[in-house]
Scaffold this active site. Structure first.
Site, mmCIF file in Angstrom:
data_model
loop_
_atom_site.group_PDB
_atom_site.id
_atom_site.type_symbol
_atom_site.label_atom_id
_atom_site.label_comp_id
_atom_site.label_asym_id
_atom_site.label_seq_id
_atom_site.Cartn_x
_atom_site.Cartn_y
_atom_site.Cartn_z
ATOM 1 N N ASN A 2 34.496 102.078 -7.126
ATOM 2 C CA ASN A 2 34.269 101.757 -5.719
ATOM 3 C C ASN A 2 33.927 100.275 -5.629
ATOM 4 O O ASN A 2 32.816 99.878 -5.922
ATOM 5 C CB ASN A 2 33.122 102.631 -5.192
ATOM 6 N N LYS A 18 33.700 98.423 -3.023
ATOM 7 C CA LYS A 18 32.932 98.047 -1.832
ATOM 8 C C LYS A 18 33.491 96.763 -1.192
ATOM 9 O O LYS A 18 34.698 96.596 -1.124
ATOM 10 C CB LYS A 18 31.453 97.905 -2.209
ATOM 11 N N HIS A 73 30.528 107.864 2.380
ATOM 12 C CA HIS A 73 29.694 107.097 1.445
ATOM 13 C C HIS A 73 28.363 106.772 2.115
ATOM 14 O O HIS A 73 28.313 106.522 3.326
ATOM 15 C CB HIS A 73 30.411 105.810 1.023
ATOM 16 N N GLU A 97 26.633 104.209 2.240
ATOM 17 C CA GLU A 97 26.601 102.930 2.969
ATOM 18 C C GLU A 97 27.252 103.078 4.350
ATOM 19 O O GLU A 97 26.845 102.428 5.307
ATOM 20 C CB GLU A 97 27.279 101.832 2.122
ATOM 21 N N GLU A 113 26.165 111.554 -4.843
ATOM 22 C CA GLU A 113 25.570 110.239 -5.104
ATOM 23 C C GLU A 113 24.189 110.184 -4.472
ATOM 24 O O GLU A 113 24.060 109.925 -3.263
ATOM 25 C CB GLU A 113 26.437 109.135 -4.488
ATOM 26 N N GLY A 120 23.244 101.533 -6.751
ATOM 27 C CA GLY A 120 23.000 100.092 -6.845
ATOM 28 C C GLY A 120 21.575 99.729 -7.223
ATOM 29 O O GLY A 120 21.171 98.581 -7.101
ATOM 30 N N SER A 132 24.587 104.188 -10.212
ATOM 31 C CA SER A 132 24.191 103.453 -11.414
ATOM 32 C C SER A 132 24.843 103.973 -12.703
ATOM 33 O O SER A 132 24.216 103.974 -13.767
ATOM 34 C CB SER A 132 22.661 103.421 -11.539
HETATM 35 P P1 PGA Z 1 26.638 101.932 -8.151
HETATM 36 O O1 PGA Z 1 27.366 102.434 -6.809
HETATM 37 O O2 PGA Z 1 27.460 102.423 -9.317
HETATM 38 O O3 PGA Z 1 26.613 100.427 -8.031
HETATM 39 O O4 PGA Z 1 25.266 102.543 -8.142
HETATM 40 C C1 PGA Z 1 27.961 103.714 -6.726
HETATM 41 C C2 PGA Z 1 28.615 103.916 -5.381
HETATM 42 O O5 PGA Z 1 28.103 103.361 -4.392
HETATM 43 O O6 PGA Z 1 29.644 104.607 -5.242
#
Ligand code: PGA
Length: 235
Positions: free
Chosen positions: A11, A13, A83, A85, A154, A160, A199
């Site tokens: 991903n 982003k 997601h 976000e 998630e 993140g 992560s």
């Molecule tokens: P990350 O993000 O691996 O940076 O924690 C995962 C995601 O948002 O799909």
């Protein structure tokens, strides 16, 4: 451990211009010399490269949005819906996410639906309640199966942050998602891929991917560099 094909998804982003996308894909293709036969690589690139998002209408007055037909025209074959976000920063509601996931499946687009609880919800013992509410959209969804649909668990507190969920937490949440899928689809619910995200790194992928009901990973930060994503895919 199950023997279904694992989805190793990146991903990206809002990272990478078209030029950076080209460079990373080139590096990745050099490094991914031996993708295990039981793994499939999916890249959710940004809009200008290909996309992670769309608006659930054929066309219309939706400034700044992109339609599925536009994405199909540039050969996008997977989209991400729900997601955290999108839910938390852009305020996408359960209703909009339900509309998007139904629209995508009805229009023949492969879809990963993301679910997961915030830290506050976890601490208030609401994991199951939150996952059930986020997966309630499955009751309206028709024609989805293991070929065109996957769920990504998630936990919001692990995205993140560098705080990966522990094996017990992943097992519990993936178990709940599996139960809901089987409840909706009967035995076929066992075939749907459930990805873990939050992560994921080269060092923790093998352990995570070896857990029951973990059929792939959705990787943010560690997918941006070809070297680390290649290590994850081959872990
Ligand atoms: P990350 O993000 O691996 O940076 O924690 C995962 C995601 O948002 O799909």
């Amino acid at each position: 451990m199950s023997n279904k094909v694992k989805l190793m998804a990146a991903n990206w982003k809002m990272f990478k211009t078209r030029e950076e996308t080209r460079e990373t894909l080139h590096d990745l293709s050099m490094k991914l010399t031996k993708i295990p036969h039981d793994r499939k690589v999916v890249i959710f690139a940004p809009f200008t490269a290909i996309a992670q998002n769309f608006y659930p209408a054929d066309e219309g007055a939706f400034t700044g949005e992109v339609s599925l037909a536009m994405l199909k025209e540039i050969e996008t074959d997977w989209v991400l819906v729900g997601h955290s976000e999108r839910r938390h920063i852009f305020g996408e509601s359960l209703e909009l996410i339900e509309k998007k996931v139904c629209y995508a499946i009805e229009h023949g687009m492969n879809t990963v639906l993301c679910v997961g609880e915030t830290l506050e919800e976890r601490e208030a013992d609401k994991l199951e309640k939150v996952l059930k509410a986020q997966l309630e959209c499955l009751s309206k969804l028709k024609g989805y199966d293991a070929e065109n649909f996957a769920v990504a668990y998630e936990p919001v507190w692990a995205i993140g942050t560098g705080k990966v969920a522990g094996p017990a937490e992943i097992l519990e949440a993936h178990g709940i998602v599996r139960e809901i899928l089987q409840d909706r689809l009967g035995a076929k619910g066992a075939d749907i891929n459930i990805l873990y995200g939050g992560s994921v790194k080269p060092e923790n992928t093998a352990e995570i991917i070896g857990l029951d009901n973990v059929d792939g990973v959705l990787v943010g930060g560690a997918s941006l560099q070809a070297e680390s994503f290649a290590q994850i895919v081959q872990a």
